[in-house]
Design a protein around this motif. Structure first.
Motif, PDB file in Angstrom:
ATOM      1  N   LEU A  26       0.827  -1.204   0.000  1.00  0.00           N
ATOM      2  CA  LEU A  26       0.000   0.000   0.000  1.00  0.00           C
ATOM      3  C   LEU A  26       0.863   1.257   0.000  1.00  0.00           C
ATOM      4  O   LEU A  26       0.565   2.223  -0.732  1.00  0.00           O
ATOM      5  CB  LEU A  26      -0.925  -0.014   1.223  1.00  0.00           C
ATOM      6  CG  LEU A  26      -1.817   1.228   1.408  1.00  0.00           C
ATOM      7  CD1 LEU A  26      -2.766   1.382   0.231  1.00  0.00           C
ATOM      8  CD2 LEU A  26      -2.599   1.133   2.720  1.00  0.00           C
ATOM      9  N   ARG A  27       1.926   1.255   0.791  1.00  0.00           N
ATOM     10  CA  ARG A  27       2.793   2.436   0.846  1.00  0.00           C
ATOM     11  C   ARG A  27       3.482   2.669  -0.494  1.00  0.00           C
ATOM     12  O   ARG A  27       3.634   3.813  -0.944  1.00  0.00           O
ATOM     13  CB  ARG A  27       3.815   2.258   1.964  1.00  0.00           C
ATOM     14  CG  ARG A  27       3.183   2.291   3.354  1.00  0.00           C
ATOM     15  CD  ARG A  27       4.078   1.701   4.412  1.00  0.00           C
ATOM     16  NE  ARG A  27       5.283   2.481   4.585  1.00  0.00           N
ATOM     17  CZ  ARG A  27       6.289   2.113   5.385  1.00  0.00           C
ATOM     18  NH1 ARG A  27       6.203   0.975   6.058  1.00  0.00           N
ATOM     19  NH2 ARG A  27       7.353   2.868   5.509  1.00  0.00           N
ATOM     20  N   ARG A  28       3.899   1.596  -1.149  1.00  0.00           N
ATOM     21  CA  ARG A  28       4.524   1.747  -2.465  1.00  0.00           C
ATOM     22  C   ARG A  28       3.519   2.265  -3.491  1.00  0.00           C
ATOM     23  O   ARG A  28       3.856   3.091  -4.346  1.00  0.00           O
ATOM     24  CB  ARG A  28       5.099   0.413  -2.922  1.00  0.00           C
ATOM     25  CG  ARG A  28       6.349  -0.013  -2.153  1.00  0.00           C
ATOM     26  CD  ARG A  28       6.839  -1.360  -2.626  1.00  0.00           C
ATOM     27  NE  ARG A  28       8.043  -1.759  -1.912  1.00  0.00           N
ATOM     28  CZ  ARG A  28       8.624  -2.939  -2.042  1.00  0.00           C
ATOM     29  NH1 ARG A  28       8.100  -3.852  -2.868  1.00  0.00           N
ATOM     30  NH2 ARG A  28       9.731  -3.217  -1.354  1.00  0.00           N
ATOM     31  N   THR A  29       2.286   1.790  -3.402  1.00  0.00           N
ATOM     32  CA  THR A  29       1.258   2.269  -4.335  1.00  0.00           C
ATOM     33  C   THR A  29       0.987   3.757  -4.139  1.00  0.00           C
ATOM     34  O   THR A  29       0.894   4.521  -5.112  1.00  0.00           O
ATOM     35  CB  THR A  29      -0.042   1.470  -4.128  1.00  0.00           C
ATOM     36  OG1 THR A  29       0.218   0.076  -4.318  1.00  0.00           O
ATOM     37  CG2 THR A  29      -1.110   1.914  -5.115  1.00  0.00           C
ATOM     38  N   ILE A  30       0.856   4.172  -2.868  1.00  0.00           N
ATOM     39  CA  ILE A  30       0.634   5.596  -2.589  1.00  0.00           C
ATOM     40  C   ILE A  30       1.816   6.432  -3.069  1.00  0.00           C
ATOM     41  O   ILE A  30       1.648   7.508  -3.652  1.00  0.00           O
ATOM     42  CB  ILE A  30       0.387   5.805  -1.084  1.00  0.00           C
ATOM     43  CG1 ILE A  30      -0.922   5.129  -0.665  1.00  0.00           C
ATOM     44  CG2 ILE A  30       0.351   7.287  -0.737  1.00  0.00           C
ATOM     45  CD1 ILE A  30      -1.187   5.174   0.828  1.00  0.00           C
ATOM     46  N   GLY A  31       3.038   5.938  -2.865  1.00  0.00           N
ATOM     47  CA  GLY A  31       4.214   6.663  -3.335  1.00  0.00           C
ATOM     48  C   GLY A  31       4.236   6.806  -4.849  1.00  0.00           C
ATOM     49  O   GLY A  31       4.564   7.871  -5.383  1.00  0.00           O
ATOM     50  N   SER A  32       3.868   5.748  -5.556  1.00  0.00           N
ATOM     51  CA  SER A  32       3.836   5.805  -7.024  1.00  0.00           C
ATOM     52  C   SER A  32       2.768   6.777  -7.520  1.00  0.00           C
ATOM     53  O   SER A  32       2.991   7.537  -8.467  1.00  0.00           O
ATOM     54  CB  SER A  32       3.580   4.403  -7.592  1.00  0.00           C
ATOM     55  OG  SER A  32       4.594   3.500  -7.201  1.00  0.00           O
ATOM     56  N   VAL A  33       1.591   6.770  -6.861  1.00  0.00           N
ATOM     57  CA  VAL A  33       0.527   7.699  -7.261  1.00  0.00           C
ATOM     58  C   VAL A  33       0.953   9.146  -7.029  1.00  0.00           C
ATOM     59  O   VAL A  33       0.749  10.016  -7.888  1.00  0.00           O
ATOM     60  CB  VAL A  33      -0.766   7.377  -6.477  1.00  0.00           C
ATOM     61  CG1 VAL A  33      -1.815   8.462  -6.711  1.00  0.00           C
ATOM     62  CG2 VAL A  33      -1.316   6.031  -6.905  1.00  0.00           C
TER      63      VAL A  33
END
Length: 295
Positions: free
Chosen positions: A18-25
């Motif tokens: 989830l943290r990686r997804t938020i960072g990518s967004v």
């Protein structure tokens, strides 16, 4: 102990995916915001170049304004902008840097200094038209300088002075305190420490902030209109007490006319102004690199 550790371990969930997804967004959104500004700038440059490249020539740069588009040029406005720029730099740079040195190196940390710092920060956000009113009342009328180049330069000095002070303060503050302590420990006076140790290290940041502030001053129109910049000047200014016009005012004068020929002249004037601004920014980069290599 083990049971407690196990309980805390069960409660802690890293949620790496989830943290990686938020960072990518977030990275995608920030890149999109950057591209919006870049694309808008590129489109603007393409439109201005397509409209004004045909009118840009040495004759255009070296000719005086005229009511006939085929004869009109930008020479008085260009020289007026150069006069304003030179005098504004001559007034604003020593005042701004001197104020920053006093505030960072000499001023006591008391309530008065805090009030001064707060007022400087507030003045940096005052609209330029307010400085134009102040310049009209103080320089044009009270000091009887008239509607001259020096009155316009002093008005723009007041406009960019807070920006230069803040930039110089940040550059001086970034110099490590160990350098000051080492110089003082070797017997140097406070001024010798500032002159030979602090200022050389802070100079790249000071010059960058100063030239960026001057770039803002070159594009200002409202304060200069209030202090008496003319819309039509058929002569080249020869001294600080002469009347003047500047590139933004001349461009506005042409773009406000209904004839398409004058619109092309305005686009050519915008190109000249952009070259002047890019020259200032290039000078900032060269000066910064030069001082960095020396250090």
């Amino acid at each position: 102990m083990n049971a407690t550790a196990g309980t805390h371990g069960e409660r802690f969930q890293p949620r790496t995916r989830l943290r990686r997804t938020i960072g990518s967004v977030c990275a995608t959104l920030f890149l999109a915001a950057t591209l919006v500004g870049i694309v808008a700038l590129v489109v603007l440059l393409i439109v201005v170049w397509s409209d004004g490249a045909g009118a840009l020539s040495w004759k255009f740069i070296n000719s005086f304004p005229s009511r006939f588009a085929s004869r009109a040029g930008i020479k008085p406005a260009l020289w007026g902008s150069l006069w304003i720029l030179a005098l504004t730099a001559a007034f604003a740079f020593p005042l701004g840097v001197g104020t920053a040195i006093w505030l960072e190196e000499y001023a006591p940390r008391n309530r008065l200094t805090t009030i001064i710092q707060t007022n400087i920060a507030n003045l940096a956000g005052v609209p330029s038209i307010v400085y134009g009113i102040l310049g009209l009342a103080l320089f044009v009328r009270a000091l009887a300088l008239g509607r001259s180049i020096i009155a316009g330069a002093l008005t723009l000095t007041l406009l960019i002075l807070p920006v230069i002070i803040i930039a110089a303060q940040e550059a001086i503050r970034a110099v490590p305190s160990s350098i000051r302590q080492g110089a003082l420990a070797l017997g140097a006076t406070r001024w010798q420490t500032v002159r030979h140790q602090v200022l050389p290290l802070a100079m790249p940041g000071i010059l960058t902030g100063t030239i960026l502030a001057l770039s803002r001053a070159v594009g200002e129109t409202a304060p200069l209109i209030l202090v008496g910049a003319l819309a039509f000047v058929p002569f080249v200014p020869r001294g600080p007490t002469d009347g003047f016009t500047v590139l933004p005012i001349q461009i506005f004068n042409w773009i406000s006319r209904p004839q398409p020929e004058f619109h092309r002249l305005a686009a050519a004037g915008i190109l000249v102004l952009l070259v002047l601004l890019l020259g200032l920014n290039a000078a900032a980069i060269l000066l910064r690199n030069r001082y960095s290599k020396k250090l």
